[in-house]
Motif scaffolding. Structure first.
Motif, PDB file in Angstrom:
ATOM      1  N   HIS A 188      -0.216   3.360  -0.168  1.00 22.78           N
ATOM      2  CA  HIS A 188      -0.618   2.122   0.516  1.00 22.78           C
ATOM      3  C   HIS A 188      -0.419   2.208   2.030  1.00 22.78           C
ATOM      4  N   ARG A 216      -7.668  -2.604  -6.931  1.00 21.34           N
ATOM      5  CA  ARG A 216      -7.875  -3.220  -5.626  1.00 21.34           C
ATOM      6  C   ARG A 216      -9.367  -3.317  -5.351  1.00 21.34           C
ATOM      7  N   THR A 233      -4.806   1.296   5.103  1.00 19.62           N
ATOM      8  CA  THR A 233      -5.460   0.073   4.632  1.00 19.62           C
ATOM      9  C   THR A 233      -6.628  -0.349   5.516  1.00 19.62           C
TER      10      THR A 233
END
Length: 332
Positions: free
Chosen positions: A42, A89, A45
């Motif tokens: 992560h 996601r 982004t």
């Protein structure tokens, strides 16, 4: 069937095969519904995020697990049937990382050149159309591509107490980056330690064969997997079965050794499936096998050797466990 859901917190993610305590114990026949973080952990982004600034290579390819399988002993065959893979996601990330990838100099292919530009791409998911959108960073070209979810990593603990990075593919599985590790596929892994201690991660929303730049469309993934166990019969290297193909994966360097490993493992599997002498299996494989490159960028390179079932008489691998698990998955 018992259904177990597991979503690790950040401090429960692991980054190796071997060397980690099990997240939980599961019985053969269990359905696992798992969440896994993306390969960048992560860190990327937006297109403004650069891998050289944001990605810590000590903490990439985070794994969900490991899982201790009751009754699994060295020499057994761990069976993982992938029922479903769904992006967790609405976007995925890809990047060119300095001195990493198939078309740049690396620490092993050392050349007198500057690194390729450190660049990040964000692919937005259109769930209604089931596509991810490519948007060029050095022009105005756009393209919608089909979502084809896969798991880049699936593996067990190595033998001999070894601890291996989750970036490495080897005979224990690991970071094979094969598009064949997808919904409907059954993965066979040789058990090296009590409980097998398998883990999964590195979800890809899509990836071309070879993973040329070193990263796919990396994204968090929701995975549904049925765990089974076959006593004995451990393959020397990972095997994959689908409704249409038998496959073996070899991972090594140079790449021709990966190819050789996969070819040899398929010769062995032909012997098991059809009772063939090794020389006859070798000859038959020569006329029937395909050998797509899974990745040309990892610590080892992975090659898949596959044989189409349609070319052969009907045969049952591991007492038909793939068909059984496929049928069981229909009720989940």
């Amino acid at each position: 069937m018992e259904i177990v859901e597991y979503r690790p917190s950040r401090d429960q993610l692991v980054y190796t095969f071997g060397g980690a305590k099990p997240a939980m114990t599961v019985k053969p026949g269990t359905v696992l519904k798992l969440w896994s973080e993306d390969a960048f952990n992560h860190a990327l982004t937006s297109v403004e995020d650069l891998s050289s600034e944001k990605v810590d290579l000590r903490f990439v390819n985070p794994q969900t697990g490991p899982f201790y399988v009751e009754g699994a002993e060295p020499g057994d065959t761990l069976v993982l049937h992938i029922v479903d893979l769904t992006p967790a996601r609405s976007w995925g990330a890809s990047a060119t990382i300095p001195f990493f990838g198939g078309l740049t100099s690396t620490d092993r292919t050392a050349l007198l050149q500057e690194p390729l530009p450190d660049t990040t791409w964000i692919y937005h998911l259109d769930s209604e159309r089931n596509t991810v959108g490519f948007e060029s960073r050095f022009g105005d070209f756009r393209l919608e591509l089909p979502v084809e979810p896969m798991l880049g990593t699936v593996g067990v603990a190595p033998p001999g107490g070894e601890v291996r990075s989750s970036l490495v593919p080897e005979r224990f599985g690991g970071n094979m980056d094969s598009p064949e590790v997808k919904a409907g596929s059954t993965i066979y892994l040789g058990v090296n330690v009590d409980g097998a201690l398998f883990s999964i991660g590195d979800g890809h929303y899509r990836q071309g064969e070879g993973e040329a730049c070193g990263t796919a469309v990396e994204g968090a993934m929701d995975s549904t997997i049925i765990v089974e166990l076959v006593k004995g019969g451990a393959p020397a290297w990972p095997r994959i079965e689908t409704d249409t193909h038998w496959m073996a994966v070899g991972s090594s360097r140079p790449m021709e050794d990966s190819w050789r490993i996969g070819q040899l493992e398929m010769v062995r599997w032909f012997g098991e499936l059809f009772g063939l002498h090794a020389m006859d299996a070798y000859q038959l494989l020569t006329q029937t096998a395909q050998a797509p490159i899974a990745n040309a960028v990892d610590a080892n390179y992975s090659v898949v050797v596959k044989a189409a079932k349609s070319l052969f008489p009907s045969a049952s691998a591991y007492d038909g466990v793939h068909t059984d698990l496929r049928d069981r998955s229909a009720g989940i």
